[in-house]
Scaffold this motif. Structure first.
Motif, mmCIF file in Angstrom:
data_model
loop_
_atom_site.group_PDB
_atom_site.id
_atom_site.type_symbol
_atom_site.label_atom_id
_atom_site.label_comp_id
_atom_site.label_asym_id
_atom_site.label_seq_id
_atom_site.Cartn_x
_atom_site.Cartn_y
_atom_site.Cartn_z
ATOM 1 N N LYS A 36 0.808 -1.208 0.000
ATOM 2 C CA LYS A 36 0.000 0.000 0.000
ATOM 3 C C LYS A 36 0.848 1.268 0.000
ATOM 4 C CE LYS A 36 -3.803 2.206 0.051
ATOM 5 N NZ LYS A 36 -4.913 2.195 0.974
ATOM 6 N N ILE A 38 5.023 3.103 0.729
ATOM 7 C CA ILE A 38 6.447 3.018 1.063
ATOM 8 C C ILE A 38 6.800 4.313 1.790
ATOM 9 C CG2 ILE A 38 8.804 2.892 0.158
ATOM 10 C CD1 ILE A 38 7.702 1.274 -2.180
ATOM 11 N N HIS A 131 -7.595 -11.297 5.996
ATOM 12 C CA HIS A 131 -7.104 -9.998 5.562
ATOM 13 C C HIS A 131 -5.778 -9.738 6.237
ATOM 14 C CE1 HIS A 131 -9.951 -7.283 3.342
ATOM 15 N NE2 HIS A 131 -10.498 -8.482 3.260
ATOM 16 N N GLY B 55 -1.490 3.689 -8.104
ATOM 17 C CA GLY B 55 -1.900 2.576 -7.235
ATOM 18 C C GLY B 55 -1.219 2.500 -5.879
ATOM 19 N N TRP B 57 0.899 4.704 -2.295
ATOM 20 C CA TRP B 57 1.286 5.894 -1.552
ATOM 21 C C TRP B 57 2.762 5.839 -1.187
ATOM 22 C CZ3 TRP B 57 -1.712 10.049 -0.716
ATOM 23 C CH2 TRP B 57 -3.118 9.899 -0.700
ATOM 24 N N SER B 58 3.290 7.022 -0.906
ATOM 25 C CA SER B 58 4.583 7.096 -0.257
ATOM 26 C C SER B 58 4.515 8.236 0.739
ATOM 27 C CB SER B 58 5.659 7.357 -1.305
ATOM 28 O OG SER B 58 6.804 7.868 -0.682
ATOM 29 N N PHE B 59 5.233 8.067 1.831
ATOM 30 C CA PHE B 59 5.265 9.125 2.845
ATOM 31 C C PHE B 59 6.719 9.341 3.266
ATOM 32 C CE2 PHE B 59 5.205 10.432 7.354
ATOM 33 C CZ PHE B 59 4.532 11.639 7.209
ATOM 34 N N GLU B 78 9.312 6.664 -4.849
ATOM 35 C CA GLU B 78 8.876 5.487 -4.077
ATOM 36 C C GLU B 78 7.405 5.163 -4.322
ATOM 37 O OE1 GLU B 78 10.207 6.136 -0.014
ATOM 38 O OE2 GLU B 78 12.194 5.357 -0.515
ATOM 39 N N LEU B 81 6.856 2.939 -7.224
ATOM 40 C CA LEU B 81 7.248 1.524 -7.121
ATOM 41 C C LEU B 81 6.033 0.633 -6.877
ATOM 42 C CD1 LEU B 81 10.416 1.724 -4.824
ATOM 43 C CD2 LEU B 81 10.345 1.269 -7.278
ATOM 44 N N ILE B 82 4.912 1.251 -6.489
ATOM 45 C CA ILE B 82 3.728 0.457 -6.155
ATOM 46 C C ILE B 82 2.760 0.459 -7.333
ATOM 47 C CG2 ILE B 82 1.868 0.138 -4.491
ATOM 48 C CD1 ILE B 82 3.489 1.848 -2.541
ATOM 49 N N GLU B 85 -4.148 -1.693 -7.703
ATOM 50 C CA GLU B 85 -5.464 -1.208 -8.108
ATOM 51 C C GLU B 85 -5.507 0.312 -7.895
ATOM 52 O OE1 GLU B 85 -9.807 -1.463 -6.055
ATOM 53 O OE2 GLU B 85 -8.439 -3.150 -5.727
ATOM 54 N N ILE B 87 -6.042 3.939 -6.737
ATOM 55 C CA ILE B 87 -6.534 4.586 -5.518
ATOM 56 C C ILE B 87 -7.162 5.920 -5.904
ATOM 57 C CG2 ILE B 87 -5.842 5.692 -3.354
ATOM 58 C CD1 ILE B 87 -3.501 3.657 -3.267
ATOM 59 N N TYR B 248 -12.846 -0.401 4.871
ATOM 60 C CA TYR B 248 -13.097 0.012 3.496
ATOM 61 C C TYR B 248 -12.594 -0.992 2.463
ATOM 62 C CZ TYR B 248 -8.309 1.781 2.625
ATOM 63 O OH TYR B 248 -6.965 1.897 2.436
ATOM 64 N N GLU B 249 -11.704 -1.888 2.879
ATOM 65 C CA GLU B 249 -11.290 -2.925 1.932
ATOM 66 C C GLU B 249 -11.693 -4.325 2.397
ATOM 67 O OE1 GLU B 249 -8.080 -1.780 -0.734
ATOM 68 O OE2 GLU B 249 -6.992 -1.235 1.101
ATOM 69 N N ASP B 250 -12.587 -4.393 3.362
ATOM 70 C CA ASP B 250 -12.973 -5.683 3.927
ATOM 71 C C ASP B 250 -14.472 -5.891 3.734
ATOM 72 O OD1 ASP B 250 -13.532 -7.890 5.528
ATOM 73 O OD2 ASP B 250 -12.065 -7.334 7.066
ATOM 74 N N LYS B 251 -14.818 -6.644 2.700
ATOM 75 C CA LYS B 251 -16.233 -6.842 2.345
ATOM 76 C C LYS B 251 -17.027 -7.520 3.461
ATOM 77 C CE LYS B 251 -16.680 -5.376 -2.076
ATOM 78 N NZ LYS B 251 -15.551 -4.445 -2.071
ATOM 79 N N GLU B 311 -9.520 8.929 0.970
ATOM 80 C CA GLU B 311 -9.431 7.644 0.282
ATOM 81 C C GLU B 311 -10.575 6.708 0.669
ATOM 82 O OE1 GLU B 311 -5.762 5.528 0.864
ATOM 83 O OE2 GLU B 311 -6.425 3.820 -0.351
#
Lengths: 431, 454
Positions: A36, A38, A131, B55, B57-59, B78, B81-82, B85, B87, B248-251, B311
């Protein structure tokens, strides 16, 4: 730069000390089974401690180019400060310890991503509905301590952590399993961490039932630190100095079961709290805390030791923004002889505690704890029957440590605590 | 600052970019017992950059502003690199705002000596009780200036002053050691912590009284919680579960947490409301530059909303709420609560006590935690209720329950809502403490499990 600030501070104080931390970290983060984010961080900060007219002053800053406000704030605060009961340590030649790993520096983000993915894939292969989230992180830090009594010490430190969680939301039956490893050194933990999660997951597929009462209990290595919280507070020199430690006056006396040995050891190779010196520049050492159940030592920083008329045990812990305070380094509970399976076999009816919620909310100082069993298992006739939930387990950690039936034969690090699983005579179960 | 940041932003390319920068000045005073552990002023400056590729994030967080350009490049590199899907972020009109702080009695105008004398006086009170062994006191005033700029043209500058005081008295009688705590303060000036000698005295009394209390017996009880604990209950037993980043990503979890689901009695309303002046969780814009707003989490007993970041809001197709917060520049914003409370009902405290035959009245707050299904919360003290009257004092209580059942077990809601803030706060995802307030009226809840000997 540091020398100049120290000189400025020394102009208006008898003694001065600078503590600087510079660190770089990279972290790959997985959410909902996929990569998700880096993250990287570049942090630096400096703390200035002075002894002025016999009193302690302190200030800190993240801006190393602005030294004047830092020096002024430290000097100003000294007029209200506590009387210093120590002198800053002089230069010392200490042997080096293993707290740095070169191979970690060259470890690529791609490799960290790959290992995280492999672990998640291993889990999903067996349990596709879980998950997973996880973090793989490497940190490189440089710590420098400089004082006006001649100490000038700088050392580098690395750490690598691999942590993974698996979560399942089913109506009336939520499950979260967390596992991880951390060390100074790089190692590919992906399959061992994934396997531990899967082992726990398999055990939770069956349900166990328990009625309220008292039962024998095994705390896994992961759960033992809950019971050591009170002891860690109790041996803290500062808590002793305030006369609120239940261990007051107990040096040389038995305080836990006679086959328990515990050390505080900042020299333990490659552990998270390993360093050549503590936060005040005192050379690291291995301090026996408990030998054969008998209390041997409390832990001190310079000021607390001064107040108590003793010497620092090299336990002055700090960041750049705080003054040192006594805290444990690597806390090592010596392993025993009994494999976990043998402990389980010994139990007719009892439980295994692995994860809890609500720790640290009770009267920790006195040893009281009362927590919800987040992840635990029922044992019946020497076999693990299944997951138990919706219960509170409670007791007194000092009482429990005095009623140890066996120490496990295999230790592992949970953060900075290294411990085997421990088998206790009893715990209260309510629910 | 604005033109510097925006010129740096222009040089790099990403789907989305933001820079947060903070300047913080803290005055802290810390007593433990008679000893003054720390006093003085400290400074912090630093920033955090978030970059989004299609698809991922970087922080990147940093202290050295002169290297901002390098850090921006690293962040965009960075993020790319991802490859996942896509975002999406909930859309938001660009804004330009400079919000300066207005407080009565700015702590910056009060000398260190005056603050020292105030703390010294309170600490002396804390140490004054006959059986008091030691104390702990923490004072802090924190002046923060936050800068936010993003690649969509939003620029927000927010200034904030927090003044907080925590006081603890620790009593000892032989081997029996008990402590009581009081937290005060929030967003605001020095007035928040002045003239609190009475609270210090009251803390001493509570600690001493706890020496005479007996450990509570474990089991299931009907409990009445005071407003302080009622707030913790709202926060732990429901608030966290309404943070959308958990689901939000767990149905599966989304099916369980479907809007409209009945969680509690019709009179139950749980609200998250950032714009309450003076409270710990007060803010006008969150750390994504989204204006804050009042959100009903539970309305008349039914699940009616949840807290979002840009998001999670886009992903779930729900209205944006402005709840993305970071504890400081070195952390990315994540979904958090602000001031979370249970709205007042109609029962008086007296009616409630009379209505409960047997049970425990629990007061004060020592901590709470949740794993999204179960929660724990620990009061400081309790009183047994017998035949509708308050009786013996008990201690060492930790309460637990199942989030999905316990709200439905609320039997009565008091008419006396109070909000609480103070030092400390909420922890999540390694970010702690985040200033929040919690509150509620007295509540009567049945079938709550209390840990302890049977």
């Amino acid at each position: 730069m540091m020398k100049k600030i120290l000189e400025m501070a020394a102009a208006s104080a008898e003694e001065a000390e600078l503590y600087r931390v510079r660190s770089k970290s990279s972290e790959v983060i997985f959410e909902a089974n996929r990569l998700k984010s880096i993250d990287s961080s570049f942090e630096e900060g400096i703390g200035l401690r002075v002894i002025k007219q016999g009193k302690i002053g302190f200030s800190s800053s993240t801006d190393l180019s602005q030294s004047r406000p830092l020096v002024k704030a430290a000097s100003d605060s000294a007029q209200f400060g506590e009387k210093a009961r120590f002198h800053l340590p002089p230069a010392d030649s200490t042997s080096s310890v293993k707290c740095y790993d070169d191979s970690l520096i060259s470890l690529s983000l791609e490799q960290m991503v790959k290992e995280g993915r492999e672990a998640i894939n291993l889990i999903l292969k067996e349990a596709p509905f879980l998950h997973c989230e996880g973090e793989v992180a490497k940190i490189e830090a440089e710590i420098s301590i400089l004082n006006t009594n001649g100490l000038s010490r700088s050392y580098k430190k690395t750490s690598y952590t691999f942590s993974l969680g698996a979560f399942l939301a089913e109506e009336g039956n939520f499950l979260g399993i967390g596992e991880g490893e951390a060390s100074v050194k790089y190692h590919d933990w992906s399959s061992s961490v994934a396997q531990r999660i899967l082992e726990a997951f398999r055990l939770t597929r069956k349900k166990g039932r328990i009625s309220p009462g008292r039962y024998p209990v095994i705390f896994t290595s992961k759960a033992v630190p809950l019971l050591l919280q009170s002891l860690k507070q109790g041996i803290n020199g500062k808590v002793l100095q305030k006369k609120i430690s239940p261990l007051l006056g107990k040096i040389g006396k038995p305080v836990v079961s006679s086959f328990i040995d515990i050390f505080d050891d900042a020299l333990f190779p490659l552990a998270l709290a390993t360093s050549p010196v503590d936060g005040e520049g005192i050379p690291s050492r291995r301090t026996p805390i408990i030998e054969e159940g008998v209390l041997k030592n409390f832990i001190y920083d310079l000021q607390t030791a001064g107040l108590m008329g003793t010497e620092s045990t090299s336990n002055g812990a700090r960041g750049y923004s705080t003054l040192p305070s006594p805290a444990t380094s690597n806390f090592i509970v010596k392993e025993g002889k009994v494999p976990l399976q043998e402990m389980v076999k010994d139990i007719k009816e009892g439980i295994i505690v692995d994860q809890v919620i609500g720790s640290g909310q009770g009267n920790v100082l006195m040893g009281e704890f009362s927590v919800n069993l987040d992840l635990g298992y029922k044992v019946e006739n020497g076999k693990i029957k299944g997951r138990v939930k919706d219960v509170m387990v409670s007791g007194n950690s000092y009482t429990m440590l005095n009623n140890v039936l066996a120490l496990g034969s295999e230790s592992r690090f949970i953060g900075t605590t290294r411990t085997p699983p421990i088998y206790f005579k009893e715990i209260n179960v309510a629910g | 600052m604005k033109s510097f940041f925006s010129s740096c932003l222009k040089r790099v390319k990403a789907d989305y970019l933001e820079i947060r920068y903070e300047e913080v000045k803290v005055v802290g005073i810390h007593y433990v017992g008679k000893e003054l552990e720390a006093i003085g002023e400290s400074y912090g400056k630093g920033g955090g950059i978030r970059a989004k590729s299609r698809g991922g994030w970087s922080f990147v967080s940093f202290n050295d502003l002169s290297k901002l350009k390098d850090y921006l490049e690293l962040a965009t590199k960075e993020a790319h690199l991802i490859k996942g899907e896509e975002i999406k972020l909930a859309s938001l009109p660009a804004r330009n705002e400079v919000i300066s702080v207005e407080v009565e009695l700015d702590p910056a105008d009060i000398s260190l000596e005056e603050k020292y004398l105030l703390c010294n006086r309170y600490n002396k009170i804390l140490l004054s009780g006959k059986e008091i062994q030691t104390s702990a006191l923490r004072y802090a005033d924190i002046h923060t200036t936050k800068y936010f700029i993003n690649s969509e043209g939003t620029y927000i500058e927010q200034e904030r002053i927090d003044t907080v005081l925590g006081m603890r008295a620790i009593a000892r009688r032989g081997d029996n050691i008990q402590s009581a705590h009081m937290g005060i303060g929030g967003v605001g000036g020095y007035g928040l912590v002045k003239e609190k000698a009475e609270q210090a005295e009251e803390t001493v009394k509570r600690a001493q009284d706890l020496l005479d209390a007996e450990p509570a017996k474990g089991g299931k009880y009907t409990i009445i919680v005071d407003p302080e604990l009622s707030g913790v209950f709202a926060h732990e037993a429901f608030g966290h579960l309404s943070e959308a980043d958990f689901l939000y990503e767990d149905k599966r979890l989304q099916k369980i947490m479907v809007l409209g689901r009945v969680f509690g009695p019709p009179g139950l309303n749980i609200i998250d409301e950032p714009r309450i002046k003076g409270e710990g969780g007060y803010y006008l814009y969150d750390d994504e530059g989204v204006p804050s707003q009042k959100t009903y989490l539970i309305k008349e007993g039914r699940l009616s909303g949840r807290l979002h970041s840009r998001e999670t809001s886009a992903k779930m197709g729900e209205e944006i709420t402005g709840n993305a917060r970071a504890i400081s520049y070195d952390y990315p914003p994540i979904v958090r609560m602000s001031n979370t409370y249970i709205a007042a009902g109609d029962k008086s405290f007296e009616e409630m006590i009379e209505g409960v035959g047997e049970g425990i009245y629990v007061k004060g707050f020592r901590g709470g935690q949740t794993n999204l299904e179960m929660f724990t919360f620990a009061p400081e003290e309790g009183y047994l209720i017998k035949k509708g009257r308050l009786g013996k004092k008990v201690r060492d209580l930790n309460l637990t329950g199942n989030i999905f059942n316990t709200l439905a077990n609320i039997e009565a809601i008091g008419n006396d809502l109070v909000l609480f803030t103070g030092p400390g706060g909420c922890g999540k995802g390694g970010q702690s403490p985040l200033p929040v307030s919690t509150g509620g009226p007295h509540l009567e809840i049945r079938d709550v499990v209390v840990g302890g000997k049977q």
